[in-house]
Each structure stands twice: as C-alpha cells, then as structure tokens.
Design an enzyme around this catalytic site. Sequence first.
Site, PDB file in Angstrom:
ATOM      1  N   LYS A 208       0.810  -1.286   0.091  1.00  0.00           N
ATOM      2  CA  LYS A 208      -0.208   0.065  -0.063  1.00  0.00           C
ATOM      3  C   LYS A 208       0.707   1.122  -0.104  1.00  0.00           C
ATOM      4  O   LYS A 208       0.547   2.214  -0.988  1.00  0.00           O
ATOM      5  CB  LYS A 208      -1.165  -0.130   1.184  1.00  0.00           C
ATOM      6  CG  LYS A 208      -1.861   1.179   1.231  1.00  0.00           C
ATOM      7  CD  LYS A 208      -2.728   1.118   2.477  1.00  0.00           C
ATOM      8  CE  LYS A 208      -3.650   0.032   2.574  1.00  0.00           C
ATOM      9  NZ  LYS A 208      -4.723  -0.083   3.507  1.00  0.00           N
ATOM     10  N   GLU A 214      10.266  -5.525   3.590  1.00  0.00           N
ATOM     11  CA  GLU A 214      10.535  -6.991   3.079  1.00  0.00           C
ATOM     12  C   GLU A 214       9.973  -7.071   1.360  1.00  0.00           C
ATOM     13  O   GLU A 214      10.869  -7.641   0.533  1.00  0.00           O
ATOM     14  CB  GLU A 214       9.607  -8.153   3.553  1.00  0.00           C
ATOM     15  CG  GLU A 214      10.067  -8.153   5.129  1.00  0.00           C
ATOM     16  CD  GLU A 214       9.121  -7.398   6.010  1.00  0.00           C
ATOM     17  OE1 GLU A 214       9.106  -7.837   7.244  1.00  0.00           O
ATOM     18  OE2 GLU A 214       8.795  -6.525   5.921  1.00  0.00           O
ATOM     19  N   GLY A 269      -5.047  -4.968   5.501  1.00  0.00           N
ATOM     20  CA  GLY A 269      -4.028  -5.960   4.752  1.00  0.00           C
ATOM     21  C   GLY A 269      -4.646  -7.405   4.580  1.00  0.00           C
ATOM     22  O   GLY A 269      -4.731  -8.007   3.675  1.00  0.00           O
ATOM     23  N   ARG A 270      -5.163  -8.021   5.916  1.00  0.00           N
ATOM     24  CA  ARG A 270      -5.591  -9.298   5.801  1.00  0.00           C
ATOM     25  C   ARG A 270      -6.917  -9.565   5.323  1.00  0.00           C
ATOM     26  O   ARG A 270      -7.674 -10.619   5.162  1.00  0.00           O
ATOM     27  CB  ARG A 270      -5.673  -9.701   7.483  1.00  0.00           C
ATOM     28  CG  ARG A 270      -6.219  -8.820   8.375  1.00  0.00           C
ATOM     29  CD  ARG A 270      -5.606  -9.280   9.877  1.00  0.00           C
ATOM     30  NE  ARG A 270      -6.184  -8.575  10.640  1.00  0.00           N
ATOM     31  CZ  ARG A 270      -5.808  -7.432  10.911  1.00  0.00           C
ATOM     32  NH1 ARG A 270      -4.717  -6.936  10.336  1.00  0.00           N
ATOM     33  NH2 ARG A 270      -6.376  -6.606  12.081  1.00  0.00           N
ATOM     34  N   GLU A 355      -3.841 -12.000  14.096  1.00  0.00           N
ATOM     35  CA  GLU A 355      -3.634 -10.755  13.879  1.00  0.00           C
ATOM     36  C   GLU A 355      -4.697  -9.707  14.355  1.00  0.00           C
ATOM     37  O   GLU A 355      -4.661  -8.707  14.975  1.00  0.00           O
ATOM     38  CB  GLU A 355      -2.937 -10.183  12.353  1.00  0.00           C
ATOM     39  CG  GLU A 355      -2.243  -8.893  12.358  1.00  0.00           C
ATOM     40  CD  GLU A 355      -1.569  -8.604  11.075  1.00  0.00           C
ATOM     41  OE1 GLU A 355      -0.498  -8.916  11.256  1.00  0.00           O
ATOM     42  OE2 GLU A 355      -2.310  -8.266  10.170  1.00  0.00           O
ATOM     43  N   HIS A 386      -1.899 -38.082  10.241  1.00  0.00           N
ATOM     44  CA  HIS A 386      -0.626 -38.742  10.164  1.00  0.00           C
ATOM     45  C   HIS A 386       0.403 -37.893  10.651  1.00  0.00           C
ATOM     46  O   HIS A 386       1.816 -38.243  10.566  1.00  0.00           O
ATOM     47  CB  HIS A 386      -0.090 -39.558   8.638  1.00  0.00           C
ATOM     48  CG  HIS A 386      -1.221 -40.608   8.194  1.00  0.00           C
ATOM     49  ND1 HIS A 386      -0.792 -41.863   8.606  1.00  0.00           N
ATOM     50  CD2 HIS A 386      -2.291 -40.342   7.541  1.00  0.00           C
ATOM     51  CE1 HIS A 386      -1.739 -42.382   7.866  1.00  0.00           C
ATOM     52  NE2 HIS A 386      -2.466 -41.317   7.409  1.00  0.00           N
ATOM     53  N   LYS A 514       9.292  -4.188  14.136  1.00  0.00           N
ATOM     54  CA  LYS A 514       9.851  -3.403  12.894  1.00  0.00           C
ATOM     55  C   LYS A 514      10.901  -2.272  13.095  1.00  0.00           C
ATOM     56  O   LYS A 514      11.851  -1.934  12.567  1.00  0.00           O
ATOM     57  CB  LYS A 514       8.709  -2.845  12.040  1.00  0.00           C
ATOM     58  CG  LYS A 514       7.710  -3.993  11.115  1.00  0.00           C
ATOM     59  CD  LYS A 514       6.732  -3.057  10.399  1.00  0.00           C
ATOM     60  CE  LYS A 514       5.933  -4.296   9.803  1.00  0.00           C
ATOM     61  NZ  LYS A 514       4.763  -3.398   9.039  1.00  0.00           N
TER      62      LYS A 514
END
Length: 550
Positions: A208, A214, A269-270, A355, A386, A514
């Site tokens: 954004k 990153e 964001g999510r 979050e 399993h 951050k």
Amino acid sequence: MLKKVDPEKTETWEKLLRYYKKMKNIPLKELFKDTARFDKYSVKFDNILLDYSKNKIDGTVMSLLIELSEISGLDRAIESMFAGEKINETEDRAVLHTALRDLTNTELILDDKNILTDIRSVREKMKVFSCSVREGVFKGYTGKKITDVVNIGIGGSDLGPHMACEALKHYSDKGPRVHFVSNVDGSHITETLKHLDQETTLFLVASKTFTTQETMTNAQTAREWFLSEAKDKEYIKNHFAALSSNAEKVSQFGIDIENMFEFWDFVGGRFSLWSAIGLPVAISVGYDLYEQMLKGAEKTDIHFKNEPFVRNIPVILGLLGIWYSDFFGCECEFVLPYDQYLSRFPAFLQQLSMESNGKSVSRHGKNTGYRTAQVLMGEPGTNGQHSFYQLIHQGTHMIPSDFLCAVHPLNPVSDHHDKLLANFLSQTEALAFGRSEQEVIEKLRSEKRTENEIERISPHRVFPGDRPSNSIIYDRLTPDTLGKLIAIYEHKVFVQGVIWNIFSFDQWGVELGKELAVKVLDEIRNGNGNESYDVSTAGLISYIKEKRGF
C-alpha cells in the site's frame, strides 16, 4: 461506534460460567441421546452446510451465548461496519472490505464521497489488465507473451492471493503460471527466479505504501534481475505493475502509473484479497471467475447482515469459539480442510484470526481479564491424520476443530474422494465419541489376545472422546464457494472481536519489532556500537559480526 461492554462483567457471562460447570461433565454421548440433535444444531446456507451438533452445547448454552452477543451490541456493530462508520478507532478508519465485493449499483458514502464509484473503476481496470495479460495483448519488452507472474508482497498482500490461487488452481489452465515471493530471506526470490525468463515474466509489487521493507527489498532484487538482461530501465513498464496507493514511490521505481492499481485505507491488509491485491487471482483464473469469488463473499455478507443469530453461520462459529476459549480454557483451534486445494487456507486464517484478535487491551484501554484469540493451526486432511491428530484424540488438550470437505470432487479419480469423505466423517465421530476401555477390551478379546496382553495394551488404546468439532460441507470448491468460506471466517473473527470488546482491525503488535529492526540493521551494516542493547541481543550481534569478519 461500537458498544463498549466488558463481557466478563455482564450477568450473562456469570450465567455461562455457572452453566459451564454443569456442561463440562456431560459427555457428548449423553447429549446425542437426543435423536433430533443434528436437526437442531445444523444450518444450511446456499450450498454450504454447517453441522455443529458435535459440540458441548445445549439449547441453554446457545441461548446464553446469543444473549451475550446481543448485550455486546453485535447487531449494531454489524450495521456500523457495513455503513462505513469508523469502527477502527485507534486508526480512525472505516472497515469496508465488504464494499469491495458489493456488486450492486447502490452507493456508499464515506467522507462525502461514493466509494463504490472508485471501487468499480479499479475493478474495471483489473478486468482489462488481467484479460490483456491472459490473452497475450500485454507483452514483454521483446514482444513475447507473459508466461509467468510473480506476486511480491507479505502478510495480507501474500497470504490471501496465494491461498486463493492455490484454491482455484483447478480453473487456471489457460492462465500464466503465478508465483509468490514474500520472505525477505534471499533464498525465496532466488529459487523463484531460477527457472524464469526476463522476457516473459511480469512482477506485481503489492505494498500500500510502497515502503514495506521485505516487499521492497524483494522488488529491488527482481528489478536488478530483470535489468541484468533487459538493460534499459524504460522496459520496466512492460514487466512491473504495482498494487499500491503511493503513486510517487511507484513512479520512482520505474513503474508506469497506468499499471498502478489502487486500494484504500478502509481496507486492512488481511482483508485486502477483495481489492487490487486480488489481481494475481484474476490473472490466474480469469476475471469472470475472480468476480464469482466476489459474488460468493457478497452472498455471505447478505447472510451475515440479515439472518437471525440463531441461524447465522459466522455468529454461531464465533460464539462457539468464545465458549471454548473463555469457559473451557482452550488455547488452540484447528481448521482442517479435507481438500488439497485449500492447503493454504489455514495459513491465511492464522493471520486473519490471530492478527485481528490477538489483543490484550479492551476498547476501554484496559487489560482484558479474559482470553481473546486462540492459537489457530491446521493442515489438509488426510495429511494431518498422520501428523498431529494423535494430540487431538488422546492428548491432554481439548482443541476444538473445524473440518471442511466437498461432497463432489473437482478431480474424480478412482475412489479417492470416497476414501477422503470416509476419513473426514470418521474423524469427527471418533473425536466426539471415542472408544471406552470396555470397548477396547472386547475388541482385543475378539483378536484372541491374552488377558496379560489386554491388561498391558488396553489403557493405550482408549480414546476419551468428548472432543468438539464442526463439520462444514460444501457441494464442490468453486470460486463462489471459496468466496463464501473466506467471508464466513472474516465475519466470525469480527463477531468475536465485538464480544471480546477489542479492536480487531488494527495490528499495533507488529510495529515494535519493525522499529527495532531498523536500529539493528544499522548496527549490522555500520557497526555503530551496541551499548543500548540488552546483553543477550548485544552478544548475538557481536557473535554474528565476528563470524562475518567484521
């Protein structure tokens, strides 16, 4: 604004606490003596069925939980969110990811502007661009068709579209291959680019602000890789597009502003899959199918807004989560899709849930005296059987679990789906009802075991049962169904945040790390002294620098 009610201070909470002491000792086997239990505790919504009968609940529990939601002002909170009120109070923002999948011709006014006009404009731009890439109209700098698309993002700019592209892979045969890079670890982008060609690769940079560390580190590496072959920066416009709101930064990077797809502050964001962040999905499967996913989510929105709480799937799921978290003390929950296409669904839901509701401060600004979000985990079935199901069946933890499965497979190979369904159904049965010691002994005797063997082995083969689960069954995994499922869980998270009296739509908890990383990065690069660090961090920095020859 949202009503601010501390749930544990309500009379209803106290009633639930008292009733929990009774319910915890009533096994599911006992509750299932009611032969109408499935009819009472299952809900159909379009092509989706929720069976929540295998939970430690009865009519009184559900009545009290619904009463709790009403006292918490859930009905008004739902209206507030859809109306665009600024319920994200710590950031003074509206929460309108639902507007992104509003396909009506109505209007929604926010700050004196009809935001649906801008949303429709971006959707149309996504449609034109995705079609041009898929059909070969948008070409690389040498005139070749785009064969590979690399989405560079992190968090919601990666998890949502990555999950959706994987979920809808069955429908992507005519589109370019789509790849996802998120980790700042250089191995991620290195391994992704190894087998790609600069002439036929398109990068989508999703940030954004266009400053996310990153994402921009990976984007710069992709830019260098591209220019190592293309040479001329003018060609960047043929191979890079931006999903961003920062036109200045996008232009400085070299991306043509015509290839910038905007999204807005009212989209967290999510929850951004429904925005321009969904562009890789539209490119992968085609815009028409992407829009079907939006339509599916819109159907869930209508269900969530209009259905009474007693028949409202997101409300029911949210209330059950609170019942187990705050009364049974369950710290974890599992989401277990018996659908390989949904292999990334649990990872997506981890961010969505943890979050959003991983908060310990109430909307009053005080520490909560109760649990909020559970730790969410999951893997596709039958793989998980399993792996970690041993813990669910015979461990010391009660872990409520959601099981998801399709009635009809997208790939009808031999009897694979029959076996998948058999495992899906048998796991919830085994969790609920288990196997008693007497049943184990009888089984061992039928196998002609000696009494000594039976005495030695039987305790280890007892399944206590009484482990709760939900079953969510859908006809088949279509884009429409995927949209519905995602929106169901989005609204479940919202329901829980309202009742827990927390702000679900900020994420201040990610900021401190951050900030500190900026200081540590400078130390690693420039060695500006580590006097301000604690002895552990200082020692680690010194060790790393020594090993690197500084």
